[in-house]
Scaffold this motif. Structure first.
Motif, short mmCIF file in Angstrom:
data_model
loop_
_atom_site.label_atom_id
_atom_site.label_comp_id
_atom_site.label_asym_id
_atom_site.label_seq_id
_atom_site.Cartn_x
_atom_site.Cartn_y
_atom_site.Cartn_z
N THR A 86 5.44 1.22 -9.48
CA THR A 86 4.08 1.77 -9.64
C THR A 86 3.03 0.85 -9.02
O THR A 86 1.92 1.28 -8.74
N LYS B 196 8.53 5.69 -1.94
CA LYS B 196 7.46 4.79 -2.37
C LYS B 196 7.66 4.24 -3.79
O LYS B 196 7.60 3.04 -4.01
N LEU B 197 7.87 5.15 -4.73
CA LEU B 197 8.00 4.72 -6.12
C LEU B 197 9.26 3.88 -6.30
O LEU B 197 9.29 2.91 -7.05
N GLY C 124 2.92 -0.06 -6.17
CA GLY C 124 2.69 0.41 -4.81
C GLY C 124 1.37 1.14 -4.65
O GLY C 124 0.96 1.47 -3.53
N ILE C 125 0.67 1.37 -5.75
CA ILE C 125 -0.58 2.13 -5.68
C ILE C 125 -1.81 1.21 -5.61
O ILE C 125 -2.93 1.67 -5.35
N ALA D 257 -0.45 7.12 -2.40
CA ALA D 257 0.52 6.41 -3.22
C ALA D 257 0.60 7.04 -4.61
O ALA D 257 -0.25 7.85 -4.98
N GLU E 159 3.85 -3.04 -14.56
CA GLU E 159 3.51 -1.75 -13.96
C GLU E 159 2.11 -1.86 -13.34
O GLU E 159 1.39 -2.82 -13.59
N TYR E 160 1.73 -0.81 -12.61
CA TYR E 160 0.39 -0.79 -12.01
C TYR E 160 -0.70 -1.03 -13.05
O TYR E 160 -1.61 -1.85 -12.86
N GLY F 291 1.42 6.09 -8.76
CA GLY F 291 1.68 5.03 -9.75
C GLY F 291 1.49 5.59 -11.13
O GLY F 291 1.59 6.78 -11.34
N TYR G 268 -1.43 -2.71 3.96
CA TYR G 268 -0.56 -3.87 3.86
C TYR G 268 0.22 -4.08 5.17
O TYR G 268 0.30 -5.19 5.68
N ASP H 292 7.63 -8.40 -0.14
CA ASP H 292 7.58 -9.28 1.02
C ASP H 292 7.76 -10.74 0.70
O ASP H 292 8.22 -11.52 1.53
N ASN H 293 7.36 -11.11 -0.50
CA ASN H 293 7.43 -12.51 -0.86
C ASN H 293 8.67 -12.84 -1.68
O ASN H 293 8.72 -13.87 -2.35
N MET I 12 -4.62 -7.10 -2.94
CA MET I 12 -3.35 -6.93 -2.23
C MET I 12 -2.26 -7.84 -2.79
O MET I 12 -1.08 -7.52 -2.76
N GLN I 13 -2.67 -8.98 -3.33
CA GLN I 13 -1.69 -9.94 -3.87
C GLN I 13 -1.01 -9.42 -5.15
O GLN I 13 -0.10 -10.06 -5.66
N ASN J 30 -3.15 -0.98 -3.52
CA ASN J 30 -4.03 -0.99 -2.34
C ASN J 30 -4.79 0.32 -2.19
O ASN J 30 -5.90 0.34 -1.63
N GLU K 117 3.99 -4.04 -2.31
CA GLU K 117 4.38 -4.50 -0.97
C GLU K 117 4.40 -6.04 -0.92
O GLU K 117 5.32 -6.65 -0.38
N TYR K 118 3.40 -6.66 -1.51
CA TYR K 118 3.31 -8.13 -1.52
C TYR K 118 4.50 -8.71 -2.27
O TYR K 118 5.12 -9.68 -1.83
#
Ligand code: SF4
Lengths: 626, 87
Positions: free
Chosen positions: A240, A234-235, A242-243, B84, A308-309, B86, B9, A276-277, A267-268, A245, A272-273
């Motif tokens: 970071t 994940k990380l 990724g947290i 998750a 970062e997050y 972070g 997602y 994906d983009n 989510m944007q 959502n 993940e976004y």
């Protein structure tokens, strides 16, 4: 001499332009390991109470630990310690990049900068030759952190400040490569010394007690990290961000200056976004770290450092803005100017709420990206309203009002986990010595975001958890190891459990009810189990167990506490912004964090009196000399 | 009675939408059943992607409440969540 240390401290006096090498104090190293622990001890012992944080008496202490300079993953970080100009209490920050490795190669455990230079200066430390050159830095003054590092070239390892540090923005940081020691204004202290940059070089090699075992163990561990669901997956994959959502779904994602904990379009801003983009460029890591949680972001075809997050939350949803490209640009700008994006985002959010309530005249407004880039520059150069914003939310609220929604603890702006949905994190924010920070314990991982989370809104374990986590974080910051290493502690099988299953709920229930047993277990000094305990043991030749680390962490935490008390902070400062205490964000609750119910228990576990002062017997037991 | 379901997602990507507005869900169990209907043609993927997914109502995990019997009120938000890390 203990192995793992260079056994050398460099003291530099910028006013006299002199330097001297001193031996490391083995006793301090034994009691405090290094990094933040050693630095705090030095700060306490060598400064008088009540000094001006931006005056010549405030030393700037760069400290490494026995893991730095080794090939251990996540271990190349340094700590910076000084009195904080933002909080008036203990100031410290940790940073990845390459400077820690440089210090160790230069044969230095600690670098202490004293006094101030009348003109811009940079230092060149050649550890092999045992020399320090005091070089005029007028040419570099005013340059961003990237241009400064570029100008310094590839010879040696650098720590630099940007214009924010030069102009003593109270939340300015110190940058090494693309990483920043961001919190508590350590960059402002460096700026007050007119010290633009430090370059260290040398060829010293880290000596270990048992290098063979260290190498074999580390090799095996790298594989473990790669296979781990967080560190290897994940990380590594989402960074970071990724947290996002998860915190959004748990209602703890700061939105609209922490008025809400959820944003419908968060989510944007997620990892993940981004992936994906096609927005993820090259992934980056601190030296020797296989996790590589950093990444570049593609903005209009150009590569910029990814946020970062904390940054996407506080410069994003907290301002009601969900444009990842925009946030990435501000992140890049703030890094280049050399300032902490957490404090920056919270300060901007506070200014926007003041504007919304008609308490401040400004073009800044929630949901409006226009004007933010210009304001970030104005903050760094202390122009117009930027001069006020450069002082953080506490001082801003003293000038314009709005203290109930000024999101800080002890003057340090809150990180991006709303404690109303994470009570242990609330206790941690309230009590952490450097102020409202999440990486001095990260209790939220155990109650809101991780794979095994207790009920974040019951009172169970909410006083015990912060104590254990804060102690562990202090020990990690003494080694100096990345806090993300702790994400590897929860074994992979837990990550694969169905959170609604009977077995999972049994486990959570047992954990929640473990109370004193939990602390007792972690306090045991049986044998090294976790990798950082093993590493320390192999490197230093001394045995480190969970119990040792809890004890050392508690020692550091109590010394920091004594420093804060000495500087005039009191138990009254162990609180949260009124918004966090009284404004509910959860439908089933009518209030915020029940701090009044938790703090007395926390003090008791710490061995402090009802006013939050460590009892003499606590200090004696922990061998904290004051 | 209308409630909002917020997807992870991966689920959102599969369905092409982040949020579902559902009518007639009195409990989380109902909401799960009605959400599943939207994935009628991707049942296997839905099962795979929700195997280690937690559910929260207005931010509170259902495993701290009444699991699938957790009641829902108009305007509630049911979120599918993944653990998750972070910082
Ligand atoms: S996990 Fe990330 S922050 Fe920590 S050492 Fe590795 S790259 Fe640096």
């Amino acid at each position: 001499m203990i192995k793992g240390y260079a056994n050398r401290i460099l003291e530099v006096d910028l006013a006299a332009r002199t330097f001297s090498f001193q031996p490391l104090d083995d006793e301090i190293a034994r009691l405090y390991i290094g990094g933040k622990g050693y630095g705090t001890r030095l700060l306490y012992d060598t400064t008088k109470p009540g000094i001006d944080a931006l005056g010549p008496e405030n030393p700037l202490i760069f400290a490494t630990g026995p893991l730095n300079g080794s090939l251990a993953p996540q271990s190349n970080r340094f700590a910076v310690v000084c009195k904080s100009p933002l909080t008036g209490g203990i100031g410290n920050a940790a940073c990845g990049g390459s400077f820690a490795l440089g210090l160790k190669k230069a044969g230095l455990d600690v670098l202490v900068i004293r006094n101030q230079s009348p003109t811009p200066l940079r230092l060149e430390v050649d550890g092999d030759a045992g020399t320090v050159a005091f070089v005029d830095a007028t040419e570099l003054w005013g340059r961003g952190t990237s241009a400064t590092q570029e100008a310094l070239g590839k010879s040696g390892y650098h720590a630099v400040i940007g214009p924010a540090g030069e102009n003593q923005v109270l939340y300015a940081g110190i940058v090494s490569q693309e990483r920043i020691a961001g919190r508590t204004g350590v960059g402002a202290v460096m700026g007050s010394k007119r010290l633009k940059a430090i370059t260290v070089k040398g060829t010293a090699k880290l000596e270990m007690e048992d290098e063979e075992k260290f190498k074999a163990y580390t090799k095996w561990l790298r594989q473990h990290f790669r296979a781990h669901p967080v560190l290897g997956e994940k990380l590594r994959r989402y960074g970071t961000m990724g947290i996002v959502n998860t915190t959004n779904g748990r209602n703890i994602l700061p939105t609209h200056n922490f008025r809400f904990g959820h944003h419908p379009h968060a989510m944007q801003l997620s990892g993940e976004y981004l992936e994906d983009n096609g927005l993820v460029g090259v992934k980056s890591s601190c030296i020797h770290c296989p996790v590589a949680c950093g990444r570049d972001v593609m903005v209009d075809g150009a590569r910029v450092k990814g946020p970062e997050y904390e940054t996407v939350a506080l410069l994003g949803t907290n301002l009601d803005i969900v444009d990842i490209k925009q946030v990435s640009e501000w992140n890049q700008l703030a890094d280049d100017l050399g300032m902490d994006t957490i404090s920056l985002g919270v300060t901007l959010g506070f200014a926007m709420e003041l504007q919304e309530l008609g308490m401040l005249e400004t073009d800044l407004a929630f949901g409006k990206p226009e004007g933010i880039s210009a304001m970030i520059r104005d903050i760094a150069f202390r122009r117009g309203l930027g001069d006020d914003l450069a002082q953080g939310v506490k001082r801003l609220s003293e000038k314009y009002g709005g203290w109930s929604f000024a999101m800080h603890v002890k003057g340090l702006e809150l990180s991006a986990y709303d404690p109303r949905g994470s009570y242990a994190q609330g206790v941690e924010y309230a009590t952490t010595n450097r102020g409202g920070c999440h990486v001095q314990g990260a209790s939220m991982y155990m109650e809101s975001t991780g794979p095994l989370t207790i009920n974040p809104q019951s009172l169970r374990l909410k006083a015990e958890l912060p104590v254990v986590q804060q102690n562990l974080a202090c020990a990690l910051n003494a080694m100096v190891l990345c806090m993300f290493s702790t994400y590897g502690i929860i074994p992979a099988f837990v990550h694969r459990m169905d959170p609604n299953s009977f077995l999972y709920r049994m486990l959570v229930g047992a954990f929640e009810r473990s109370g004193p047993m939990y602390r007792w277990l972690l306090g045991l000094k049986v044998r090294p189990l976790l990798w950082f305990e093993q590493w320390l043991t192999y490197i230093t030749g001394q045995t480190f167990t969970s119990g040792h680390l809890q004890e050392i962490g508690a020692r550091i935490f109590n010394l920091e506490r004594m420093y804060n008390l000495r500087e005039g902070l009191t138990g009254q400062d162990d609180t949260l912004p009124p918004r966090m205490l009284h404004e509910p964000t959860f439908k089933h609750l009518h209030s915020g964090v029940p701090l009044d119910s938790l703090l007395p228990r926390y003090y008791q576990i710490r061995g402090w009196d009802a006013q939050g002062v460590p009892l003499p017997r606590t200090l004696k037991k922990l061998q904290v000399r004051v | 009675m209308s409630i909002t379901v917020e997807l992870t997602y991966d689920l959102a990507k599969l369905l092409g939408t982040r949020h579902l507005e559902l009518e007639g869900a009195a409990t989380v169990g109902d909401a799960l059943r009605l959400t599943r209907v939207h994935f009628a043609e991707q049942q296997a993927d839905f099962d795979r992607l929700t195997r280690v997914t937690a559910l929260a109502v207005n931010g509170v995990l259902i495993n701290h409440r009444n699991l699938w019997a957790t009641p829902l009120a108009p305007g509630d938000r049911v979120s599918f969540l993944k653990a998750a890390a972070g910082g």
